[in-house]
Design an enzyme around this catalytic site. Structure first.
Site, mmCIF file in Angstrom:
data_model
loop_
_atom_site.group_PDB
_atom_site.id
_atom_site.type_symbol
_atom_site.label_atom_id
_atom_site.label_comp_id
_atom_site.label_asym_id
_atom_site.label_seq_id
_atom_site.Cartn_x
_atom_site.Cartn_y
_atom_site.Cartn_z
ATOM 1 N N ALA A 9 -40.163 -70.368 -80.327
ATOM 2 C CA ALA A 9 -39.603 -69.242 -80.575
ATOM 3 C C ALA A 9 -39.056 -69.245 -81.956
ATOM 4 O O ALA A 9 -38.929 -68.414 -82.846
ATOM 5 C CB ALA A 9 -38.507 -68.615 -79.750
ATOM 6 N N SER A 38 -42.775 -77.111 -83.815
ATOM 7 C CA SER A 38 -44.207 -76.334 -83.740
ATOM 8 C C SER A 38 -45.154 -76.974 -82.913
ATOM 9 O O SER A 38 -46.457 -77.288 -83.227
ATOM 10 C CB SER A 38 -44.814 -75.969 -85.033
ATOM 11 N N CYS A 42 -46.118 -77.390 -73.249
ATOM 12 C CA CYS A 42 -47.190 -77.580 -72.101
ATOM 13 C C CYS A 42 -48.286 -78.710 -72.171
ATOM 14 O O CYS A 42 -48.724 -78.818 -71.185
ATOM 15 C CB CYS A 42 -47.503 -76.097 -72.030
ATOM 16 N N ASP A 284 -36.944 -70.412 -74.198
ATOM 17 C CA ASP A 284 -36.743 -70.657 -72.649
ATOM 18 C C ASP A 284 -35.094 -70.497 -72.419
ATOM 19 O O ASP A 284 -34.589 -70.961 -71.660
ATOM 20 C CB ASP A 284 -36.905 -72.225 -72.532
ATOM 21 N N TYR A 427 -70.169 -59.578 -63.668
ATOM 22 C CA TYR A 427 -70.708 -60.027 -62.508
ATOM 23 C C TYR A 427 -71.977 -60.653 -63.015
ATOM 24 O O TYR A 427 -72.866 -60.213 -63.915
ATOM 25 C CB TYR A 427 -70.962 -59.169 -61.329
ATOM 26 N N TRP A 435 -69.023 -59.129 -55.198
ATOM 27 C CA TRP A 435 -67.320 -58.669 -55.182
ATOM 28 C C TRP A 435 -66.857 -59.841 -55.587
ATOM 29 O O TRP A 435 -66.550 -60.968 -54.749
ATOM 30 C CB TRP A 435 -67.271 -58.295 -53.693
ATOM 31 N N ARG A 443 -59.651 -54.977 -51.407
ATOM 32 C CA ARG A 443 -60.056 -54.437 -50.416
ATOM 33 C C ARG A 443 -59.294 -54.445 -49.217
ATOM 34 O O ARG A 443 -58.946 -53.561 -48.496
ATOM 35 C CB ARG A 443 -61.497 -54.263 -50.369
#
Length: 455
Positions: A9, A38, A42, A284, A427, A435, A443
């Protein structure tokens, strides 16, 4: 402008402000207490585990590169006091001990978070490590090299704990994870966390649930030898704390700046600290709005930190920007198992008074007949009667985790599960069944909503 913190940040804010204002229009001073700036925090577990070869691969921009852009970046310099009324900060050079005051007309607080370190006997012993900064990662690697044996204990089974368990396993250590909860990954519902537990056991990681650590045992040389719980003692040559993090806001709170229930600074959408026109905060050390529950949360992620910095830099530099909030999306992995979540868990929905239905399905990441198709489990929460999507959790193999992005967009758009069933997703057999698993879950959730509505 003075920025306090040189990671995501803070440096994003400084860089964005510099893009908008030249050196003669805006002076920028940044204080960073560590050796690096910088960088990707992670990425530390993957550096420790050997997937990333060099520490410097995690560094996006060096101090010299920032200084070349007329940013006065002062490394190894720690802010020790804020004088809000006098608009100045006191900073100490950690190498020389020299202290001085620096005035500001605009202050950016980006102090990040610190690893939770329980107040238990032996917790300050050699061989115990939190993992939050590159300095922490280097200290852990040095400790692994000095370890007398190959036994590692990870305390906590959240994102950091699980990722560090994999890293230590890759380093050839025998790994035990001690977790207070019933299942690892408390950011998932217990039924989904159980899948992670089973996978970790299958990888050779010993995961102990309901384990409350009571003491760290040490040898004559003061180095850790074991971890005691209320039920058993586990031998250890190195201990990694993966209990989580808390906002680093001690000085900010002492200066009278407003803190939320999670200990993070409170800001408005422009990332200004609430009640202060010339002080911003991001990363953070702040609390953010959860767009699904409507409550404030503390989420320590580099994605948010960099966005906060961009918004802050735009506002400090004379432009305009806002940060609307988050839906709580996160992904992780342990070896080949991918873990993802976004939105609310069951306990989160109950906490804010939402009634909901759930749907859990098992599918594959590719067409079932295509070589390499592997299973995944998708759990979906939808609001009772309205069908508004509330949350999604996914645990599976290759191709599972990033499917959560579909749900993150749907949550941000406040879509219903009925609307989701019509999404035009890509797909082809190598990438998805006809699907997609997320649509199959939508669904099923939609059917549950309709059944609840007719009951």
């Amino acid at each position: 402008m003075v920025a306090w913190g040189g990671a995501g940040a803070g440096m994003s804010a400084a860089s964005q402000a510099r893009r908008l204002k030249g050196p003669h229009e805006l002076s920028i001073v940044v204080f960073e207490r560590g050796h690096f700036t910088s960088y990707s925090a992670c990425g530390i577990p993957y550096w420790v585990g050997g997937d990333v070869e060099q520490r410097d691969d995690l560094i996006a921009r060096t101090p010299e590169e920032h200084r070349a852009r007329a940013i006065d970046l002062r490394m190894r310099t720690e802010v020790t006091e804020i004088d809000v009324t006098g608009q100045r900060v006191r900073a100490v050079d950690r190498d020389s001990g020299e202290a001085s005051w620096t005035g500001f007309d605009k202050l950016v607080i980006a102090t990040g978070a610190r690893p939770v370190r329980p107040d238990l006997p032996g917790m300050d012993s050699a061989g115990i490590h939190g993992v939050q900064t590159l300095d922490d990662g280097q200290a852990l690697l040095d400790s692994l090299d000095r370890a007398r044996g190959r036994r590692a204990v990870v305390v906590g089974a959240g994102y950091i704990g699980v990722e560090m368990a994999e890293a230590l396993l890759n380093r050839g250590f025998e790994v035990t994870v001690l977790n207070r909860g019933a299942q690892p990954m408390a950011t998932l519902d217990p039924d989904m966390g159980r899948l992670v537990h089973e996978a970790m056991d299958g990888l050779g990681i010993t995961t102990v649930s309901g384990a409350a650590v009571t003491e760290i045992l040490t040898g004559p040389d003061g180095r850790v030898t074991g971890v005691a719980t209320d039920a058993e003692t586990y031998p250890a040559d190195v201990v990694v704390l993966g209990i989580g993090v808390t906002p680093e806001t001690t000085l900010a709170g002492s200066a009278g700046l407003p803190l939320g229930v999670h200990g993070g600074l409170l800001t408005d959408p422009s990332m200004r600290v609430t009640g202060y026109d010339n002080i911003w905060a991001g990363g953070d050390c702040v609390e953010v709005l959860d767009l699904v529950s409507g409550r404030l949360r503390h989420i320590a992620l580099g994605t948010h930190a960099n966005k906060h910095g961009q918004v802050i830099g735009a506002n400090v530099g004379g432009g305009y920007g806002t940060f609307p909030g988050v839906v709580g999306t996160a992904v992780s992995k342990v070896c080949d198992l991918e873990i993802a979540r976004t939105g609310l868990r069951e306990k989160d929905a109950k906490a804010v008074g939402l009634r909901f239905v759930t749907a859990t399905i098992e599918s594959t990441g590719r067409a079932g007949y295509y070589p390499g198709a592997q299973s995944m489990t998708v759990k979906m929460l939808a609001e009772y009667r309205t069908g508004r999507l509330l949350g999604v959790q996914i645990v599976g193999r290759e191709g599972a985790a990033k499917r959560v992005d579909i749900a993150a967009v749907a949550l941000t758009a406040r879509m219903t599960v009925d609307q989701m069933t019509a999404l035009d997703l890509g797909y082809a057999p190598p990438f998805s069944p006809v699907w997609d698993p997320v649509l199959v879950a939508a669904r099923k959730a939609n059917a549950a909503v309709r059944a609840a509505g007719s009951a």
